[in-house]
Design a protein around this motif. Structure first.
Motif, PDB file in Angstrom:
ATOM      1  N   GLY A 181       0.536  -1.145   0.075  1.00  0.00           N
ATOM      2  CA  GLY A 181       0.130  -0.023  -0.064  1.00  0.00           C
ATOM      3  C   GLY A 181       0.781   1.351  -0.051  1.00  0.00           C
ATOM      4  N   VAL A 182       0.591   2.130  -0.929  1.00  0.00           N
ATOM      5  CA  VAL A 182       1.625   3.485  -1.250  1.00  0.00           C
ATOM      6  C   VAL A 182       0.308   4.698  -0.542  1.00  0.00           C
ATOM      7  CG1 VAL A 182       2.327   4.809  -2.484  1.00  0.00           C
ATOM      8  CG2 VAL A 182       2.964   2.234  -3.128  1.00  0.00           C
ATOM      9  N   LEU A 183       0.263   4.684   0.731  1.00  0.00           N
ATOM     10  CA  LEU A 183      -0.631   5.879   1.302  1.00  0.00           C
ATOM     11  C   LEU A 183       0.663   7.629   1.280  1.00  0.00           C
ATOM     12  CD1 LEU A 183      -3.434   5.493   2.937  1.00  0.00           C
ATOM     13  CD2 LEU A 183      -1.825   5.107   4.977  1.00  0.00           C
ATOM     14  N   GLY A 184      -1.013   8.041   0.982  1.00  0.00           N
ATOM     15  CA  GLY A 184      -0.175   9.423   1.322  1.00  0.00           C
ATOM     16  C   GLY A 184      -0.921  10.366   0.388  1.00  0.00           C
ATOM     17  N   ALA A 185      -1.421  11.712   1.282  1.00  0.00           N
ATOM     18  CA  ALA A 185      -2.281  13.270   0.639  1.00  0.00           C
ATOM     19  C   ALA A 185      -1.910  13.221  -0.589  1.00  0.00           C
ATOM     20  CB  ALA A 185      -2.179  13.883   1.676  1.00  0.00           C
ATOM     21  N   PHE A 205       3.826   8.236   2.040  1.00  0.00           N
ATOM     22  CA  PHE A 205       4.384   9.381   1.711  1.00  0.00           C
ATOM     23  C   PHE A 205       3.963  10.713   1.429  1.00  0.00           C
ATOM     24  CE2 PHE A 205       5.827   5.969  -1.500  1.00  0.00           C
ATOM     25  CZ  PHE A 205       7.356   6.709  -2.037  1.00  0.00           C
ATOM     26  N   ASP A 206       4.693  11.774   1.294  1.00  0.00           N
ATOM     27  CA  ASP A 206       4.593  13.013   2.690  1.00  0.00           C
ATOM     28  C   ASP A 206       5.979  13.753   1.216  1.00  0.00           C
ATOM     29  OD1 ASP A 206       3.347  15.061   3.199  1.00  0.00           O
ATOM     30  OD2 ASP A 206       4.950  15.418   4.307  1.00  0.00           O
ATOM     31  N   VAL A 241       2.384  10.764  11.607  1.00  0.00           N
ATOM     32  CA  VAL A 241       3.819  10.933  10.145  1.00  0.00           C
ATOM     33  C   VAL A 241       3.175  12.298   9.384  1.00  0.00           C
ATOM     34  CG1 VAL A 241       4.524  10.246   8.554  1.00  0.00           C
ATOM     35  CG2 VAL A 241       4.110   8.813   9.981  1.00  0.00           C
ATOM     36  N   TYR A 242       1.768  12.485   9.152  1.00  0.00           N
ATOM     37  CA  TYR A 242       1.432  13.614   8.652  1.00  0.00           C
ATOM     38  C   TYR A 242       1.740  15.084   9.300  1.00  0.00           C
ATOM     39  CZ  TYR A 242      -1.382  16.823   5.706  1.00  0.00           C
ATOM     40  OH  TYR A 242      -1.927  17.784   4.845  1.00  0.00           O
TER      41      TYR A 242
END
Length: 291
Positions: free
Chosen positions: A31-35, A204-205, A284-285
């Motif tokens: 899973g590649v998670l990010g806003a 990711f951010d 994290v965010y």
């Protein structure tokens, strides 16, 4: 099987969409998670060869994908964020067209279409025109076209956008059933899409890979930092102004407040609870923004 992203960056004028990203993927669901704007789609576009990286290299089984060319692309299955279809085509006609795009031998087209339809549970809808399908069914057609070439690397970019909860669950079940012996990459900003099916998660951010690991390991990294307490609404509103809040839910005449804090809250009633992936994502965010 190994897909390596080695120190990859992508720069647009004065903006870095990706900044020195490195990781390796073997068989499993990632899973590649990010806003929105975190760099997920840029990463996908580089992996599938749509855009070149500014620097760094991507290797597939040890070889630069730029040297592999079509041999690499033959092993890739891709479902874009906004799948576009020929609305007047039937499901079978569209999949037949995609078989030709993918250079699948004519003698194999019928078998490939049948196998893909069964994988996404659309075998009874093969004769329907795409314009007649629901949003969830169209997304399944998108997955079906992505697996026609039996790819070793399957990439799904924001695959549940616009789907209702029931279709999201169906999507997760489909991915679990077709993930065996493949690298599956799912980009999303919706934690629940990957919480139950991903072997590992990458957060990711702003173009940076901030965290990578199993869900258990990521949640374990903040195991002492998630707290809950039930209190009157007025107190909950007041307390929420002092902490990073990951959840509030009303229960009768009280509110259960869920917060993330490295220290035990001074207010009474708070006790540690088990972290969820959503807590990790929020931590994290917020950490990156100094919140």
């Amino acid at each position: 099987m190994l897909l390596e992203i080695d120190n990859v960056s992508k720069k647009y004028r004065n903006t870095k969409a990706l900044d020195q990203v490195s990781f390796g993927l073997e068989k499993g669901v990632y899973g590649v998670l990010g806003a929105n704007g975190a760099g997920k789609t840029t990463l996908v576009n580089i992996i599938i060869g749509v855009i070149p990286q500014t620097s760094g290299v991507i290797r597939y089984n040890g070889t630069d994908i730029r040297k592999l060319g079509k041999r690499y692309l033959a092993d890739i299955g891709y479902m874009p964020q906004n799948c576009r279809f020929y609305q007047n085509f039937t499901v079978s006609e569209f999949l037949g067209y995609m078989c030709r795009v993918k250079d699948i031998p004519v003698t194999e087209i019928g078998t490939r279409i049948e196998k893909a339809l069964h994988a996404v549970n659309l075998q009874d809808d093969a004769g329907k025109k795409i314009q007649e399908l629901s949003g969830g069914m169209r997304q399944r057609v998108g997955i079906a076209q992505a697996i026609l070439n039996d790819p070793m690397v399957l990439i799904l970019d924001e695959p549940t956008a616009g789907l209702d909860p029931a279709e999201r669950i169906r999507f997760r079940n489909i991915i679990s059933s077709i993930a065996k012996d493949r690298i599956v990459i799912i980009t999303t900003h919706i934690v629940s899409d990957i919480e139950f099916i991903a072997n590992q998660v990458m957060i990711f951010d702003s173009g940076h890979l901030k965290e990578k690991g199993t869900i258990a390991d990521l949640c374990g990294s903040i195991s002492d930092e998630v707290w809950e307490a039930s209190m009157p609404e007025k107190e909950a509103v007041s307390a929420s102004g002092h902490y990073l809040v990951s959840g509030m839910r009303r229960e009768n005449d009280k509110v259960t407040l869920r917060i993330i804090s490295s220290k035990k809250p001074s207010e009474e009633g708070f006790s540690r609870v088990t972290p969820h992936l959503e807590d990790v994502f929020l931590e994290v965010y917020s950490r990156e923004r100094g919140l």
